[in-house]
Design a protein around this motif. Sequence first.
Motif, PDB file in Angstrom:
ATOM      1  N   UNK A 149       0.832  -1.197   0.000  1.00 44.49           N
ATOM      2  CA  UNK A 149       0.000   0.000   0.000  1.00 44.49           C
ATOM      3  C   UNK A 149       0.864   1.243   0.000  1.00 44.49           C
ATOM      4  N   UNK A 150       1.977   1.202   0.744  1.00 50.34           N
ATOM      5  CA  UNK A 150       2.821   2.381   0.828  1.00 50.34           C
ATOM      6  C   UNK A 150       3.613   2.618  -0.452  1.00 50.34           C
ATOM      7  N   UNK A 151       3.910   1.545  -1.203  1.00 46.83           N
ATOM      8  CA  UNK A 151       4.748   1.700  -2.383  1.00 46.83           C
ATOM      9  C   UNK A 151       3.962   1.570  -3.680  1.00 46.83           C
ATOM     10  N   UNK A 152       2.706   1.178  -3.622  1.00 48.05           N
ATOM     11  CA  UNK A 152       1.918   0.940  -4.826  1.00 48.05           C
ATOM     12  C   UNK A 152       1.635   2.246  -5.553  1.00 48.05           C
ATOM     13  N   UNK A 153       1.786   2.250  -6.875  1.00 49.06           N
ATOM     14  CA  UNK A 153       1.457   3.412  -7.690  1.00 49.06           C
ATOM     15  C   UNK A 153       0.103   3.195  -8.342  1.00 49.06           C
ATOM     16  N   UNK A 154      -0.667   4.258  -8.432  1.00 50.29           N
ATOM     17  CA  UNK A 154      -1.998   4.170  -9.009  1.00 50.29           C
ATOM     18  C   UNK A 154      -1.913   4.135 -10.530  1.00 50.29           C
ATOM     19  N   UNK A 155      -2.864   3.497 -11.215  1.00 50.22           N
ATOM     20  CA  UNK A 155      -2.844   3.468 -12.678  1.00 50.22           C
ATOM     21  C   UNK A 155      -3.126   4.844 -13.256  1.00 50.22           C
ATOM     22  N   UNK A 156      -2.603   5.070 -14.457  1.00 53.97           N
ATOM     23  CA  UNK A 156      -2.816   6.324 -15.173  1.00 53.97           C
ATOM     24  C   UNK A 156      -3.256   5.980 -16.592  1.00 53.97           C
ATOM     25  N   UNK A 157      -4.395   6.514 -17.013  1.00 53.55           N
ATOM     26  CA  UNK A 157      -4.892   6.275 -18.367  1.00 53.55           C
ATOM     27  C   UNK A 157      -5.925   7.336 -18.718  1.00 53.55           C
ATOM     28  N   UNK A 158      -5.959   7.713 -20.001  1.00 48.60           N
ATOM     29  CA  UNK A 158      -6.964   8.692 -20.438  1.00 48.60           C
ATOM     30  C   UNK A 158      -7.362   8.394 -21.882  1.00 48.60           C
ATOM     31  N   UNK A 159      -8.558   8.816 -22.232  1.00 44.28           N
ATOM     32  CA  UNK A 159      -9.098   8.676 -23.584  1.00 44.28           C
ATOM     33  C   UNK A 159      -9.976   9.887 -23.850  1.00 44.28           C
ATOM     34  N   UNK A 160      -9.702  10.625 -24.931  1.00 44.43           N
ATOM     35  CA  UNK A 160     -10.475  11.815 -25.268  1.00 44.43           C
ATOM     36  C   UNK A 160     -10.535  11.956 -26.786  1.00 44.43           C
ATOM     37  N   UNK A 277     -13.266   9.377 -35.541  1.00 43.54           N
ATOM     38  CA  UNK A 277     -12.901  10.330 -34.510  1.00 43.54           C
ATOM     39  C   UNK A 277     -11.481  10.869 -34.721  1.00 43.54           C
ATOM     40  N   UNK A 278     -11.325  12.127 -34.348  1.00 45.24           N
ATOM     41  CA  UNK A 278      -9.997  12.689 -34.097  1.00 45.24           C
ATOM     42  C   UNK A 278      -9.770  12.540 -32.601  1.00 45.24           C
ATOM     43  N   UNK A 279      -8.857  11.659 -32.205  1.00 46.70           N
ATOM     44  CA  UNK A 279      -8.789  11.243 -30.801  1.00 46.70           C
ATOM     45  C   UNK A 279      -7.355  11.242 -30.286  1.00 46.70           C
ATOM     46  N   UNK A 280      -7.243  11.142 -28.958  1.00 46.42           N
ATOM     47  CA  UNK A 280      -5.965  11.143 -28.265  1.00 46.42           C
ATOM     48  C   UNK A 280      -6.125  10.314 -27.002  1.00 46.42           C
ATOM     49  N   UNK A 281      -5.226   9.348 -26.780  1.00 39.77           N
ATOM     50  CA  UNK A 281      -5.294   8.538 -25.568  1.00 39.77           C
ATOM     51  C   UNK A 281      -3.882   8.188 -25.113  1.00 39.77           C
ATOM     52  N   UNK A 282      -3.777   7.775 -23.872  1.00 37.74           N
ATOM     53  CA  UNK A 282      -2.474   7.406 -23.331  1.00 37.74           C
ATOM     54  C   UNK A 282      -2.644   6.636 -22.041  1.00 37.74           C
ATOM     55  N   UNK A 283      -1.603   5.870 -21.667  1.00 35.34           N
ATOM     56  CA  UNK A 283      -1.652   5.095 -20.439  1.00 35.34           C
ATOM     57  C   UNK A 283      -0.233   4.803 -19.973  1.00 35.34           C
TER      58      UNK A 283
END
Length: 286
Positions: A149-160, A277-283
């Motif tokens: 819990x102390x060292x875990x990193x949260x996920x990062x992702x986006x879609x637009x 779509x004209x789109x942009x995503x990342x993770x």
Amino acid sequence: MAFTVIGFILFGLFIIQMPDFTVCGKKERRFTNLKDDDMELKFQQLQLAMDLHKSRFEVFEATNYALRFELEKQKKEINNMERVIRHLNETVEKQRDELDFVYKNMQGSTVNHSDKRYPDSGHDIAIDDTKSRDQNTLIDMLFSERLLVNTMTLPVAFQAYLRNVQTTSNGHQTIIFDNVELNVGNGYHPTSGVFIAPETGIYAFSWSIRLFGNASHSAQLMVGDQEYDGVYLSVRNGDNENVSGTAVAQLEQGTDVFVRTHAAYNWGDIHSDPLGRTSFCGWKIH
């Protein structure tokens, strides 16, 4: 006799030409009264102004007193909260020490029953030697989960994606993907079209543009101020096409990533609708 008549005539002329002191006196008194009335009016105006300022001062003083009272009240509440926080911190530290004491006893090859009373705890900590193996396993899991819990990193992702047509009147224009479908980690900002890396790591990105009619654009993936990657599409005579690109980048926390048009090779509008779509995503990969 002639001299007497002449004297009366001269005296009459003197009386006729002599100024009317009574009339002059009345005019002077009237002027004095007007000056007195004007002074009295000015004095009343000054008195009203003083009363108004006095009333305002009393309002300010009452407000200041109320603010001081509220400040003292908040200070007391803050002191109470600080005492509660200190008490909670002490309780947490005590429980952590007790847990560490239990862990050390469970990890030992032999257990000294005389040491099973935790110092300063005021009570015995029961340890069942017959179940030491299962308890060791449980405690190891608890400690490992606490470390995770102390060292875990949260996920990062986006879609637009781009909601409507974007008119491109000049080069180096950022494409604003204003419709956000996913934004885990809140790294993407739809008002500016920029993704800001919430933490250091390796990220993957994918972007696409759709052109219609007569248009030509290069969609560049920018990492900071660097042209990291890009795709190019040109359509003529009513063509309707999409082009997309994918890239992987090592980012430091706070790095900006966005998609923009090229400085020179750009004309026409950028389209986006359910057909394309004209789109942009990342993770974040790692």
